[in-house]
Design an enzyme around this catalytic site. Structure first.
Site, short mmCIF file in Angstrom:
data_model
loop_
_atom_site.label_atom_id
_atom_site.label_comp_id
_atom_site.label_asym_id
_atom_site.label_seq_id
_atom_site.Cartn_x
_atom_site.Cartn_y
_atom_site.Cartn_z
N GLU A 335 0.81 -1.22 0.00
CA GLU A 335 0.00 0.00 0.00
C GLU A 335 0.84 1.27 0.00
O GLU A 335 0.51 2.23 0.70
CB GLU A 335 -0.94 -0.01 1.22
C1 ACM Z 1 -1.91 -5.41 4.21
O1 ACM Z 1 -2.97 -5.92 4.67
N1 ACM Z 1 -1.84 -4.12 3.97
C2 ACM Z 1 -0.76 -6.25 3.90
#
Ligand code: ACM
Length: 525
Positions: A335
């Protein structure tokens, strides 16, 4: 000699009397016992072995690690039984009524966790290639004994185990749980409790998510403000906390004694607000960020084109590698929405080089498969099947943590008060009834390192809440990691799991009592 025969006869007689007056049924069929994960092969011989006050633990050979495993069993059995078992090294045969540990391997394959548990009426024998296998066997023994064996004060007994042979080994070499200590901090004692609970289900990895936007939880001596400032809060604005290097090493040692590897994660280049708040120079504009206590993601990034960033990454990975006997350093990589794509590629290449310079291999969330993977890097599939496929195309292994099946912070159903549901509602059968080897086209068993169930802690603030979300789903993930797919069956598993309810209660685990599991009525337990 003569005297010991006489005393054995007295023991046998007194056992006979106490069994005769016992309300509990004698166990008789090893194949009907509720072991989780289900062992690979079980043969019953119809009798039973009894642990009594005369039981000692024999070990063959000089292995100090095997002695520690034997001592661990003695320590485990003592509170409930009240028995002080001696650990006796022998080159001959063990005394009747004893437990006997021996190693069969030459230590050349340390990853081998196989064991054979041969339970006779006279001796219960554990043969394992390595001490790790002997340790896994202990968990089987605990689960074959009555649930009261988990009591922390004296139980009644008798402590009987049905006779037969269990031959057992794991399907996957990596079976893990992840705990996010960044969103909410958990203490050393709480992490140790988690280690003890996951050991019971034969997991061999605890991945600690040590850093995120809301907190930096591991002391880095060359960058002290990471914890002094970056560790000072958590989601919701609580006081946070961090592990000193000494405390962290204590966790690593505690895990090692249970044949569990700690995989530390420093999440980069996104999820770094706590670091960016602690050191102004890590920001592209040279200005420190405010500490963050909310639960949004994707807004932070290290300044990828600044040299100081790589001095920082090098120092952090070097210090962490020195605290890490295990093979992996997890560098996150998920992310990173505010890192430009070309910057992300640039950063990941350099970060992998740094990890490899310190003799470790990289684990990273599945996004890292969009970059050039270094030799030995592993992608942890959580979101995008296409990333798992990209990893395999590069010849890398994949660790399976699909959010829709393994995320322990996902709610069980719409009535669950804790947790989130952005990936799915995950009932106990959903977490159990799937197969990593068939979930993603083009990613087969040979490409898979193992399975891991993450607990993100945005909404989880204490150990009771943690246990409620983790159990009983983690037991199902553990069985996926250990038991061959052909032997896994929800209908059979739910019966075994139901029998574990009482064990979990005795261990003080506050688990979710799903109505999909036929838990016994309280008076039938
Ligand atoms: C995640 O759940 N951002 C790896």
């Amino acid at each position: 000699m003569k005297q010991s025969y006489v005393s054995m006869a007295i023991v046998a007689l007194s056992l006979g009397i106490s069994l005769g007056s016992c309300k509990k049924q004698e166990p008789s069929d090893l194949t009907k016992e509720s072991v989780i994960p289900a062992p690979v092969s079980v043969t019953a011989t119809g009798g039973y072995f009894t642990i009594s006050k005369n039981t000692d633990i024999y070990i063959k050979g000089e292995s100090e690690e095997l002695r520690q495993v034997a001592q661990h069993l003695a320590d485990r059995l003592k509170p409930a039984t009240g028995f002080e078992m001696e650990i006796i090294q022998t080159s001959g045969e063990p005394k009747r009524g004893s437990i006997f540990f021996l190693l069969t391997g030459d230590g050349t394959n340390p990853a081998d966790e196989s064991y054979e548990l041969a339970i006779g009426k006279k001796v219960m024998q554990v043969s394992a290639v390595n001490p790790a296998g002997a340790f896994r066997a202990i968990q089987t023994i605990r689960q074959l004994l009555p649930p009261e064996i988990e009591l922390s004060t004296s139980g009644e007994g008798p402590w009987m185990v049905p006779t037969g042979v269990i031959s057992d080994y794991p399907d996957y070499s990596y079976r893990g749980m992840m705990l996010d200590v960044a969103r909410h901090f958990f203490s050393v004692e709480e992490v140790k409790r988690v280690i003890d609970l996951i050991a019971y289900y034969k997991l061999n990895v605890l991945h600690l998510h040590l850093t995120d936007d809301q907190g930096w939880r591991i002391e880095i001596k060359s960058w002290p403000n990471l914890t002094a400032h970056g560790g000072s809060t958590e989601v919701g604005g609580g006081e946070g906390g961090f592990f000193t290097q000494e405390q962290y090493s204590d966790i690593v040692k505690y895990a090692h004694e249970r044949h569990i590897t700690i995989v530390p994660e420093i999440d980069m280049p996104g999820h770094t607000n706590a670091a960016l708040a602690s050191y102004a120079e890590l920001n592209c504009d040279g200005k420190a960020r405010e500490l963050y206590t909310g639960i949004k993601v994707g807004f932070s990034s290290l300044c990828v084109r600044k040299d100081v960033t790589y001095k920082f990454v090098d120092d952090v990975i070097r210090e962490l590698s020195e605290l890490t006997p295990g093979p992996y350093i997890h560098i996150g990589g998920d992310e990173s929405h505010s890192t430009k794509t070309e910057d992300y590629l640039f950063f990941m290449e350099k970060a992998q080089e740094i990890v490899s310079k310190y003799g470790k291999s990289v684990l990273g969330w599945d996004e890292i498969a969009t970059t050039r993977l270094a030799e030995g890097s592993v992608a942890q599939f959580w979101a995008k099947a296409s990333n798992a496929q990209k990893a395999v195309e590069q010849g890398a292994k994949v660790l399976f943590s699909p959010a829709i099946k393994t995320y322990l912070d996902m709610q069980y159903d719409t009535t669950t008060k804790l947790g989130l549901h952005w990936a799915a509602y995950i009932e106990v059968d959903d977490a159990y009834d799937w197969d990593p080897a068939t979930l993603v086209d083009g990613v087969g068993k040979d490409n898979i390192l193992g399975v891991e169930a993450p607990l993100w802690t945005e909404t989880i603030t204490n150990i009771d809440e943690l246990e409620y979300m983790v159990f009983p789903r983690l037991a199902g993930i553990a069985e996926i990691g250990w038991t061959p797919a052909l032997k896994r069956d929800w209908v059979d598993y739910r019966e075994r799991l139901a029998k574990h309810g009482e064990r979990l209660k005795i261990m003080g685990v506050d688990f979710y009592q799903s109505d999909r599991v036929p838990w016994p009525e309280p008076d039938q337990q």
